[in-house]
Design an enzyme around this catalytic site. Structure first.
Site, mmCIF file in Angstrom:
data_model
loop_
_atom_site.group_PDB
_atom_site.id
_atom_site.type_symbol
_atom_site.label_atom_id
_atom_site.label_comp_id
_atom_site.label_asym_id
_atom_site.label_seq_id
_atom_site.Cartn_x
_atom_site.Cartn_y
_atom_site.Cartn_z
ATOM 1 N N LYS A 157 4.137 5.261 -0.406
ATOM 2 C CA LYS A 157 3.393 5.375 -1.649
ATOM 3 C C LYS A 157 2.893 6.806 -1.809
ATOM 4 O O LYS A 157 2.837 7.508 -0.802
ATOM 5 C CB LYS A 157 2.244 4.375 -1.688
ATOM 6 N N HIS A 187 0.885 -0.392 2.872
ATOM 7 C CA HIS A 187 0.525 -0.798 4.239
ATOM 8 C C HIS A 187 -0.481 -1.947 4.259
ATOM 9 O O HIS A 187 -0.630 -2.638 5.258
ATOM 10 C CB HIS A 187 0.045 0.396 5.076
ATOM 11 N N LYS A 191 -1.181 -5.756 6.966
ATOM 12 C CA LYS A 191 -2.408 -6.154 7.694
ATOM 13 C C LYS A 191 -2.399 -7.675 7.899
ATOM 14 O O LYS A 191 -2.119 -8.430 6.960
ATOM 15 C CB LYS A 191 -3.665 -5.759 6.891
ATOM 16 N N ASP A 245 -4.566 6.097 -6.324
ATOM 17 C CA ASP A 245 -4.484 6.094 -4.864
ATOM 18 C C ASP A 245 -4.696 4.687 -4.291
ATOM 19 O O ASP A 245 -4.096 4.336 -3.279
ATOM 20 C CB ASP A 245 -5.552 7.057 -4.305
ATOM 21 N N HIS A 250 -2.973 -1.022 -3.439
ATOM 22 C CA HIS A 250 -3.629 -1.953 -2.507
ATOM 23 C C HIS A 250 -4.429 -3.043 -3.241
ATOM 24 O O HIS A 250 -4.336 -4.218 -2.912
ATOM 25 C CB HIS A 250 -4.567 -1.201 -1.563
ATOM 26 N N LYS A 347 -14.701 6.190 -2.435
ATOM 27 C CA LYS A 347 -14.852 7.026 -1.241
ATOM 28 C C LYS A 347 -16.329 7.339 -1.048
ATOM 29 O O LYS A 347 -17.104 7.341 -2.013
ATOM 30 C CB LYS A 347 -14.114 8.355 -1.441
#
Ligand code: BG6
Length: 501
Positions: A157, A187, A191, A245, A250, A347
């Protein structure tokens, strides 16, 4: 969740483009070494790192050595002779022809029966050119009569920067590869706790009957990070922001797993078809006001000794890139109509945790509370919390009567912690995904139309942010729980953002 743990059953070459990059040293090589430790290789495996700078295989191995856990040093010793480096030089057609010859030489007598996985751990701007070069050198053709000589490509990605670029990239890929050869990575799908969402929903009969707007009040998906722009990420991040991002990939994936219909099987097509249906039912924002009402974008400012976003290396001093985004989204289908989905990521927040909270409706009549006890007794929605990380587990909360003569109600929880039932480390997501790609299992990868559908939603938000009169990002102090304005997204709903407690 899926078929038995993948393992390597045929001779395989894993060819990593971007051998000198951060991802290769930090994730890919340790994942391969750990897979070897877990005895996942039942056939010869060679790893070939490809990059621009001239380097010998010995020198590359030496560079990788410190990335290997001390406890795995003995396996690294065994694996190292099969780890090679190839300098791709100017990346010309001749250079790719040379790479092809080198791979054949390394495979030796196995060259007609070796599977090849090309992992593009590269800057996204290099994806299309690398695919073209591999195709022109004849390296992407697999032989239908020899299933063991498969050719597959893993793409990191971000897959494009908006719908148009993702469509263009898909077109380039499809000119040279069949969809079954393409493995777009996210990713999060590697998980264990994420894979367990489907297992929990579809292997237990008690929750699925109440998994709909009839019983669910809202769903929250939060991915909170304490990290800022470490490891020189400022430049990339400033061109991406939290929406591109994290949300487009995700958070969209987590949303799909919570909201999708039961697939007919766990094969790649069935699961991904159901996910695409969710993404297609996710309502894009129609106009800028719709975005301004339902989406909050934020930027952290200096606090507690931490640098503010605008002062980070690589970030433009007048940047409007969001380091935080919170969204009230709607899914327009029979199961979920009217249920708000609250999505949030940022963040430099107070705490690192990712969780999904399914809040159920409160009972229609509240028998137990009286005005004097309104605070302690107030009915709180039952909730089911999937803790993705850290402290992985699942919690169900419900109301109980406090012992005593009165009718005081309290919230209690039933919990399951992974570490109690499954002591020991789970494999890193990259290990699972690499082994799946080698085994040709694409369920945990993103299909082309899925990536495009997720971009359609993200683009509708960006359109609101770039429209005339759009409010700039609101600020939040570094180390806080994000902008207070995001609390207002819950208007008319039971519940508030979780705290990760
Ligand atoms: C990456 C993002 O995809 O995911 C990063 O680019 C983010 O910005 C990371 O920090 C989060 O992953 P994890 O597994 O640490 O939650």
């Amino acid at each position: 969740m899926l078929s038995p743990p993948a393992s390597v059953q045929v001779p395989t070459q894993i060819v990593i483009f971007g051998a000198s990059g951060d991802l290769t040293g930090r994730k890919l090589i340790p994942a391969i070494v750990d897979a070897a430790c877990r005895r996942a290789f039942n056939a010869p495996v060679q790893v070939i790192g490809v990059d621009l700078r001239p380097l010998s295989s010995e020198a590359w191995r030496e560079e990788l050595q410190p990335k290997i856990a001390a406890s795995q040093a003995h396996i690294w010793q065994e694996l190292a002779p099969n780890v090679h480096y190839h300098a791709i030089g100017d990346g010309s057609a001749t250079a790719f022809a040379h790479l092809r010859r080198h791979l054949d030489e390394l495979a030796g007598p196995m060259k007609h029966v070796v599977g090849r996985l090309f992992h593009l751990a590269l800057r996204p701007s290099l994806f299309a050119g690398t695919i073209e070069s591999l195709a022109n050198a004849g390296m992407l053709k697999d032989d239908p009569l020899r299933i063991e000589s498969w050719r597959r490509v893993v793409i990191e990605k971000p897959f494009g920067t908006d719908l148009a670029t993702a469509q263009w990239l898909n077109l380039t890929l499809r000119r040279h590869l069949r969809e079954e050869q393409i493995y777009r990575i996210d990713h999060y799908l590697g998980k264990e706790t994420v894979q367990n969402i489907l297992a929990f929903r579809f292997e237990n009969a008690i929750f699925e009957p109440i998994w709909s707007s009839q019983h669910v009040e809202s769903v929250e998906i939060s991915v909170c990070e304490t990290l800022g722009m470490e490891s020189g990420r400022g430049k990339y991040y400033d061109s991406a922001g939290a929406l591109r991002d994290m949300v487009q990939n995700h958070l969209m994936q987590l949303l799909c797993l919570v909201a999708m219909e039961p697939p007919t099987s766990l094969d790649a097509e069935s699961v991904r078809t159901e996910k695409v249906k969710v993404l297609k039912s996710l309502e894009s924002f129609e106009d800028p006001q719709d975005v301004w009402r339902n989406v909050v974008r934020g930027q952290y400012v200096a606090a507690g000794g931490e640098t503010g976003y605008l002062a980070e290396d690589g970030v433009a001093g007048d940047s409007e890139t969001e380091s935080y985004v919170a969204i009230r989204a709607r899914i327009h289908n029979w199961r979920w109509a009217g249920v708000p989905f609250f999505l949030r990521t940022g963040k430099r927040l107070h705490k690192r945790y990712s969780e999904i909270v399914v809040r159920f409706r409160v009972p229609p009549a509240d028998l137990f509370s009286g005005p004097a006890l309104a605070d302690v007794c107030r009915l709180r929605p039952n909730s089911l919390v999937f803790r993705i990380q850290p402290d992985e587990g699942i919690r169900l909360s419900f109301m109980v009567k406090q012992p005593g003569l009165g009718h005081i109600m309290r919230q209690a929880t039933l919990g399951f912690d992974y570490k109690d039932l499954f002591p020991g480390d789970s494999p890193d997501p990259y290990q699972r995904l690499l082994l799946d790609a080698v085994a040709g299992q694409a369920t945990l990868f993103i299909r082309g139309d899925e990536a495009e559908a997720a971009w359609r939603f993200a683009d509708s938000i960006r359109a609101g942010w770039t429209a005339k009169g759009a409010p700039p990002p609101v600020t939040y102090p570094s180390g806080s729980s994000g902008p207070e304005l995001a609390d207002e997204l819950f208007h008319g709903c039971e519940g508030v953002w979780g705290t990760g407690a």
